[in-house]
Design an enzyme around this catalytic site. Structure first.
Site, PDB file in Angstrom:
ATOM      1  CG  HIS A 124      -1.666   1.275   1.455  1.00 63.72           C
ATOM      2  ND1 HIS A 124      -1.328   2.205   2.415  1.00 63.72           N
ATOM      3  CD2 HIS A 124      -2.754   1.767   0.805  1.00 63.72           C
ATOM      4  CE1 HIS A 124      -2.191   3.216   2.361  1.00 63.72           C
ATOM      5  NE2 HIS A 124      -3.051   2.981   1.396  1.00 63.72           N
ATOM      6  CG  HIS A 170      -0.646   9.783   0.734  1.00 72.91           C
ATOM      7  ND1 HIS A 170      -0.708   9.521   2.074  1.00 72.91           N
ATOM      8  CD2 HIS A 170      -1.839   9.386   0.227  1.00 72.91           C
ATOM      9  CE1 HIS A 170      -1.872   8.981   2.381  1.00 72.91           C
ATOM     10  NE2 HIS A 170      -2.564   8.895   1.267  1.00 72.91           N
TER      11      HIS A 170
END
Length: 594
Positions: A124, A170
């Site tokens: 992830h 991110h």
């Protein structure tokens, strides 16, 4: 004037006392050496077959072991040495991790089934070096994970400030970006350093159509013939890991769904409608176009060494002209509109990949457990950590595997027990990154029945585990890492991680005053679902005033354990193998007739 006394304390250095072979080892040596002082090659072969469970052991196998042990222990020219093992030689062999491993290091499972039949080693936010808020984005953690055997890499794609290039970061955080092209080149270089089976790249796409076209160009130019192209837009069955050897596969939402998500997200934002409580937190931090209750994270490219003589790949045809972004998608990601049950609906004419946060997945298992299992028999389910795990911690992956989820995505930099379980699962099948799901997760019974994870099951198998001794702390641990003021006092915690009925943890007695502790204790574990059970082992050093010191750990897939007396290497908190630290253990299986 008063008198004062002063006491100066110096930490004492405690010596290392070599422990001899355990009593069981002595007894088995005497039995197979037939009372003699040496074990011959033929006697060793009998031991390998009858105690170690190696029914196919040959004289050549035994000769190779004897020669290697004599060379290492005595550094002799083996041609002039008697081809036999003394008790000390035999103990050396049993305690050698490479000569007597607890797991096979070769791929041995059927790799010709569709991808949906396998648990796949999945990361992830694979580009993050630390926490989810402010750490650097880099290709370094991607390289590290690939070298460890990771098969699914996630990249979050965002435009740069001038909207003319693509970065990986991110979104809506303080993470520093890395260029997409750098990540792609590193993936190409390291994809198959640990396994020949396909690497899947999942794209979480926040791009405009022109930048999607630029990504398509980057991907095709970087990977070339390694890239797998689907035959058509509608995938009716996933190809197998064997077909996709050395290939890169792309998985993401098709552009049409992406545009629909933009429209839907905009309407939600304008109407100030509250989103699902278990949606990824980053989607709630802005009017994000693609963060919704299912994270768009599946872009998979398959990377393969193409062999023009192999007819298996004749059908993997390339589109005429430069491929478009849509042409690259081999594992389409997306979700049907409607409630959770609708999202888990199995379609007859096509397969897809669905992403659920750990909260939404937990809800699905409570309300629709059998539907989840049925969905994963043909489709791919990916689970990702909830957004509040800002420190890159992880959830327990076993619940996902218990329901057949193929892509249980964990933060590879989030060291801890959850990641130890992940490492343990993917030590299976030669560390290939693909582990065939147990048959019970794929079977369909009368009246279309599938496995019910909450069913109360009978014990299927019993495993007996004996912990003899350990060694290597004086080599791998600096003394200041343990207790300076007293002799080491090691104990071992050992148990099962698996379905709730099998979960347990036990421990040995503490052994004081020796860097080579001998426990010689046996534990019995009844298992209802041995197929996904993991044997957890953790050594600690007792420290009464404070928390006990960590002294090594490992997780081992029960279904892959080799019976007999075995050397078991230990790993540090990050999952990196110690150079010398190991345990001597014995594994025995008892099949229960139901």
């Amino acid at each position: 004037m008063g008198n004062y006394s002063m006491c100066i304390c110096f930490p004492k250095k405690f010596g290392v006392t070599e422990a001899g072979p355990p009593m069981d080892v002595k007894e088995v040596f005497m039995e197979y050496a037939e009372g003699g002082t040496c074990m011959t090659v033929e006697q060793l072969r009998r031991f390998l077959m009858e105690v170690q469970g190696d029914a196919e052991a040959s004289i050549e196998d035994a000769e190779r072991i004897v020669e290697e042990v004599l060379q290492r222990r005595h550094n002799n020219n083996v041609k002039f040495t008697k081809q036999a093992l003394s008790l000390e030689d035999f103990h050396f062999y049993l305690f050698s991790v490479d000569l007597n491993p607890s797991l096979l290091d070769q791929v041995h499972q059927d790799m010709t089934a569709p991808l949906s039949y396998y648990f796949i080693y999945t990361g992830h936010n694979s580009y993050l070096t630390g926490n989810q808020i402010s750490s650097d984005c880099s290709d370094v953690p991607i390289i590290k994970a690939l070298k460890r055997g990771l098969r699914v890499v996630e990249l979050d794609l965002w435009p740069n400030s001038t909207k003319d290039d693509v970065l990986v970061l991110h979104g809506w955080t303080l993470t520093t970006p890395v260029e997409l092209i750098k990540c792609l080149r590193s993936i190409k270089e390291h994809a198959f350093s640990a396994s020949p089976y396909p690497v899947i790249i999942t794209f979480e796409d926040h791009l405009t159509p022109d930048l999607q076209a630029k990504v398509a160009q980057m991907v095709t130019q970087t990977f070339g013939n390694m890239l797998f192209y689907p035959d058509s837009d509608c995938v009716q069955e996933f190809p197998s890991p064997e077909e996709l050897k050395y290939r890169i596969v792309i998985s993401t939402k098709p552009p049409k769904e992406y545009l629909e998500d933009i429209s839907l997200s905009g309407r939600r934002s304008n109407s100030h409608t509250e989103k699902d409580s278990d949606e990824d937190i980053w989607g709630r931090m802005s009017a994000d176009l693609t963060y919704d209750d299912e994270k768009s994270d599946c872009d998979t490219s398959e990377h393969i060494q193409y062999d023009g003589d192999n007819e298996t790949y004749d059908r993997l045809l390339r589109p005429l002209g430069p491929p478009t972004y849509k042409n690259l998608i081999s594992i389409p990601a997306g979700k049907p509109k409607g409630k959770l049950r609708e999202k888990l609906k199995v379609e007859i004419d096509k397969v897809r990949r669905l992403s659920l946060s750990e909260q939404k997945f937990e809800k699905a298992t409570i309300c629709h457990g059998t539907e989840v299992v049925r969905f994963t028999q043909r489709n791919i389910l990916r689970i990702y950590p909830r957004g509040t795990r800002v420190n890159s911690s992880n959830y327990n992956p076993l619940m996902g595997w218990m329901h057949g989820a193929q892509m249980v995505a964990l933060n590879m930099q989030g060291y801890g027990k959850s990641l130890w379980l992940m490492h343990g699962m993917f030590r299976s099948n030669g560390g290939s990154g693909y582990v065939k799901k147990p048959d019970f997760l794929m079977n369909v019974g009368p009246n279309d029945q599938v496995f019910y994870p909450k069913a109360k099951l009978q014990v299927k198998k019993i495993i007996k585990v004996k912990v003899y001794m350990g060694d290597g702390w004086h080599l791998d641990f600096r003394q200041r890492q343990l207790n300076l003021w007293s002799p080491p006092e090691f104990y071992t915690r050992i148990g099962i991680a698996g379905v709730p009925a099998d979960k347990t943890m036990k421990k040995t007695k503490k052994r004081k005053g020796n860097w080579t502790p001998v426990w010689d204790e046996e534990f019995t574990f009844p298992l209802t679902v041995p197929e996904i059970a993991l044997l957890r082992v953790e050594v600690r050093e007792y420290n009464m005033p404070e928390k006990d010191y960590f002294a090594g750990q490992t997780c081992l897939p029960v279904s892959e354990l080799r019976p007999g007396i075995r050397a078991v290497p230990l790993f540090n908190r990050k999952g990196e193998k110690f150079t010398s630290l190991r345990l001597l253990m014995r594994f025995e299986f008892v099949q229960v007739h139901i």
